[in-house]
Design a protein around this motif. Structure first.
Motif, PDB file in Angstrom:
ATOM      1  N   ALA A  38     -20.197   5.950  23.819  1.00 32.84           N
ATOM      2  CA  ALA A  38     -19.169   5.379  23.162  1.00 32.84           C
ATOM      3  C   ALA A  38     -17.717   5.654  23.421  1.00 32.84           C
ATOM      4  CB  ALA A  38     -19.727   5.650  21.453  1.00 32.84           C
ATOM      5  N   HIS A  39     -17.236   7.418  23.151  1.00 29.49           N
ATOM      6  CA  HIS A  39     -16.284   7.487  23.840  1.00 29.49           C
ATOM      7  C   HIS A  39     -15.580   7.306  25.133  1.00 29.49           C
ATOM      8  CE1 HIS A  39     -16.767  11.505  21.171  1.00 29.49           C
ATOM      9  NE2 HIS A  39     -16.847  10.793  19.712  1.00 29.49           N
ATOM     10  N   VAL A  40     -16.564   6.517  25.921  1.00 29.32           N
ATOM     11  CA  VAL A  40     -16.018   6.240  27.124  1.00 29.32           C
ATOM     12  C   VAL A  40     -14.935   4.912  26.826  1.00 29.32           C
ATOM     13  CG1 VAL A  40     -16.156   4.512  28.868  1.00 29.32           C
ATOM     14  CG2 VAL A  40     -17.753   6.767  29.125  1.00 29.32           C
ATOM     15  N   TYR A  41     -15.364   4.380  25.940  1.00 30.82           N
ATOM     16  CA  TYR A  41     -14.229   2.867  25.046  1.00 30.82           C
ATOM     17  C   TYR A  41     -13.597   3.665  23.864  1.00 30.82           C
ATOM     18  CZ  TYR A  41     -17.258   0.596  27.676  1.00 30.82           C
ATOM     19  OH  TYR A  41     -18.915   0.606  29.112  1.00 30.82           O
ATOM     20  N   ASN A  42     -13.506   4.986  23.448  1.00 29.14           N
ATOM     21  CA  ASN A  42     -12.914   5.592  23.123  1.00 29.14           C
ATOM     22  C   ASN A  42     -13.436   5.415  21.247  1.00 29.14           C
ATOM     23  OD1 ASN A  42     -10.753   7.177  24.375  1.00 29.14           O
ATOM     24  ND2 ASN A  42      -9.238   5.525  24.484  1.00 29.14           N
ATOM     25  N   VAL A  43     -14.799   4.925  21.459  1.00 33.39           N
ATOM     26  CA  VAL A  43     -15.418   4.593  20.140  1.00 33.39           C
ATOM     27  C   VAL A  43     -15.680   5.716  19.142  1.00 33.39           C
ATOM     28  CG1 VAL A  43     -17.863   3.345  19.142  1.00 33.39           C
ATOM     29  CG2 VAL A  43     -16.122   1.978  21.050  1.00 33.39           C
ATOM     30  N   ARG A  44     -15.528   6.211  18.524  1.00 34.73           N
ATOM     31  CA  ARG A  44     -15.793   6.779  17.693  1.00 34.73           C
ATOM     32  C   ARG A  44     -17.070   6.736  16.628  1.00 34.73           C
ATOM     33  NH1 ARG A  44     -11.467  10.265  16.980  1.00 34.73           N
ATOM     34  NH2 ARG A  44      -9.897   9.644  17.382  1.00 34.73           N
ATOM     35  N   ILE A  45     -17.786   8.242  16.944  1.00 32.30           N
ATOM     36  CA  ILE A  45     -19.241   7.974  16.268  1.00 32.30           C
ATOM     37  C   ILE A  45     -18.869   8.958  14.651  1.00 32.30           C
ATOM     38  CG2 ILE A  45     -21.293   8.659  16.720  1.00 32.30           C
ATOM     39  CD1 ILE A  45     -20.343   6.407  18.158  1.00 32.30           C
ATOM     40  N   TYR A  46     -18.918   8.356  13.979  1.00 35.54           N
ATOM     41  CA  TYR A  46     -19.615   8.995  12.243  1.00 35.54           C
ATOM     42  C   TYR A  46     -21.438   8.959  11.825  1.00 35.54           C
ATOM     43  CZ  TYR A  46     -14.892   6.819  11.986  1.00 35.54           C
ATOM     44  OH  TYR A  46     -13.619   6.534  12.556  1.00 35.54           O
TER      45      TYR A  46
END
Length: 608
Positions: free
Chosen positions: A57-65
């Protein structure tokens, strides 16, 4: 100059597969269950899977909660603290929590979000949580646009998370104890038994029957897909899709809220997306093709009749048409939508019960069921399983690409390939090679070869060839140069990813009230310590720890007196039945209803 606000589309993930699908289909953030102590006990995930999702996810700047939003026993706190450190080391961006005892632990510098289980519906509560160090607050589902706006106006610096889609709890979240009282399964401990989806009879004080065998506490599903702009204008910054127990097909289809949100962004430049990459879908999203009990805006525009689903708690799906005729082994249907072989169809029979059948074969407007149902003309048909749509969903159905500019230039020792992505990350790699003139023009071939970004997260938005002559580079060397450039750019993106480091402050500001009943959900000594440090003088234990006498088991904005048309505030019509009313379950348990008109609530009590 326009002040821009980042807006987050927050999607659910039951597991790693669902999380990756949510990224691919456009989510800006994803919430997923921790290995333990999440509000959906059946949706726990291993640390390894969470770490893999974080990396993807972090490749796309998507955050994980990660959800750690149950109330905890004293003996569970040490294990929870260790697990939180493990999640922090895995790169998780924030935790969604309910238990205030966690704030007394030795936590890593990871942001905390206040779960909707905290019952967040007033400006005073939201301001308290923000000052206690919470970085985002998940609001109660029952709030109207006006109420959300009032909270945002009072707390303009607090990111507000609102639900926009999915199943609705009939009781205020965190304030439902009926599952614990009846089945020993606490909703606040992640084990809700879904009491609200059961069928009940409703009787009055004299035992007269009002309604028989209906799902009187079952609500339709939330759908705010047409109200996104109004929610943003009210102050929402995170738009949350419910569904941490749903399958990957649901996640793919519903994360397509991305399209509607991007349409808003095109018009409203003050709102920008919170992650990177452009999504291309291989299907047309349609929300009623995924699990739904019918849709409602709930209380977004105040109280209305279109919130409940008394006939069935199961998925109806999309309305398809009506039965015209029944002929031997087939039905003829009047409708504008076409069925497919293998579709699942359901309908409500004469008694209001949900029935269904599978289609064996379709010929124009004729349906040949596997087994003929007992059905009458003019019955409305719904499709709750679309064979063709599910086939599409079972394959790769989306692609998410980050725009990148590639520039191939010459240098003194050979050639340099530079890559710059849409977020201004840059990487360069060098090919040391003696320059050699080509026999034929090379530019078109160079563009073609450099543009082959295939299964990488990138897509070329421009390719620049900056040469003084028509040089030759073998295709294999060019491919290797491109591969190294992409690897280096990915490494740069991961290094530059901004994981927020946030150390909770130690605070002593006053909690909005100085006494907590069982509704405070205080399960452990650390939670007691937190509230005492914030001015609460009397603290009762959680219902799960010491069941309170005569406790209200559910606090509902949904009101059966209103649903029946007898609300003294809205209808001015007198009920023909004598209060109090009771719900009677199939095992003859009785639950007394109390109507709190001052607060516009219905309360549910267990009768002994």
């Amino acid at each position: 100059m326009i002040r821009q606000r980042k807006i987050e589309l927050l999607a659910p993930a039951k597991n790693l597969e669902c999380g990756i699908a949510a990224v691919d289909h456009g989510a800006d953030a994803i919430y997923i269950g921790a290995p333990r102590f999440g509000a959906r006990a059946a949706a726990g995930n291993s640390l390894e899977d969470i770490a893999e999702l974080v990396r993807y996810a972090h490749v796309y700047n998507v955050r994980i909660y990660v959800t750690v939003n149950t109330i905890l026993k004293d003996e569970e706190l040490k294990d929870t603290e260790k697990m939180i450190w493990d999640l922090y080391r895995a790169g998780v961006d924030a935790l969604i929590v309910q238990d205030m005892g966690l704030l007394e632990l030795n936590l890593p510098p990871i942001p905390l979000h206040a779960s909707t289980q905290m019952d967040n519906r007033t400006p005073q509560k939201v301001r308290f949580l923000a000052e206690a160090g919470f970085r985002q607050v998940v609001l109660a589902r029952e709030l109207s646009l006006v109420e959300i706006g009032n909270i945002h106006h009072a707390c303009p610096d607090v990111p507000l998370e609102v639900f926009v889609h999915g199943a609705l709890c009939v009781s205020y979240s965190g304030q439902c104890y009926v599952s614990q009282a009846c089945f020993g399964r606490s909703a606040n401990r992640g084990e809700c038994a879904q009491f609200c989806r059961l069928a009940f009879d409703m009787v009055d004080a004299d035992g007269k029957s009002i309604v028989r065998n209906k799902h009187l506490l079952s609500l339709k599903d939330l759908n705010q897909s047409e109200e996104l702009e109004q929610l943003l204008d009210a102050g929402a910054s995170s738009l949350k899709i419910e569904g941490r127990l749903k399958d990957v097909s649901y996640v793919k289809n519903v994360t397509a809220y991305r399209q509607k949100l991007d349409t808003v962004f095109k018009r409203r430049k003050e709102y920008i997306r919170a992650s990177s990459g452009k999504v291309k879908l291989e299907f047309k999203p349609q929300l009623d093709k995924s699990f739904s009990r019918g849709f409602t805006n709930y209380f977004l525009f105040d109280r209305n009749k279109d919130i409940f689903s008394f006939d069935t708690p199961k998925s109806l799906g999309e309305e398809m048409g009506t039965v015209k005729e029944i002929r031997g082994n087939y039905l003829t249907v009047a409708g504008i939508k076409s069925f497919n072989n293998g579709d699942g169809v359901c309908f409500l029979d004469e008694t209001g019960k949900l029935q269904g059948f599978r289609i064996n074969r379709v010929e124009n407007n004729k349906l040949f069921p596997q087994e003929m149902p007992r059905i009458k003309p003019r019955t409305i048909l719904y499709r709750n399983f679309d064979q063709e749509f599910e086939r599409l969903m079972s394959r790769k159905s989306a692609e998410r690409k980050i725009a990148v500019i590639l520039k191939l230039a010459e240098n003194n020792r050979g050639f340099t390939l530079s890559l710059t992505d849409e977020d201004d990350h840059s990487a360069s790699v060098v090919l040391e090679r003696e320059k050699e003139r080509a026999r034929t023009p090379q530019e078109d071939n160079l563009r073609t070869q450099l543009g082959k970004l295939g299964n990488t997260p990138f897509e070329a938005s421009d390719i620049v060839i900056d040469w003084s002559d028509n040089w030759f580079i073998p295709a294999s060397m060019l491919a290797e140069l491109r591969r190294k450039g992409i690897e280096k750019l990915l490494e740069v993106r991961r290094i530059n990813y901004r994981q927020e480091i946030y150390k909770l402050p130690r605070t002593h500001h006053a909690f909005p009230v100085n006494e907590l009943t069982y509704l405070g959900n205080v399960m452990n000594a650390d939670a007691v310590s937190f509230y005492r440090n914030h001015g609460v003088q009397r603290i009762a234990p959680a219902y799960e720890k010491a069941p309170a006498e005569e406790a209200v088991l559910m606090f509902c904005k949904h009101c059966l007196r209103y649903s029946m048309g007898w609300c003294p505030s809205w209808h001015k019509v007198r009920s023909p039945y004598r209060e109090p009313y009771y719900l009677v379950s199939s095992d003859n348990r009785r639950f007394r209803l109390e109507f709190d008109c001052k607060n516009c609530q219905m309360k549910v009590y267990a009768e002994k």
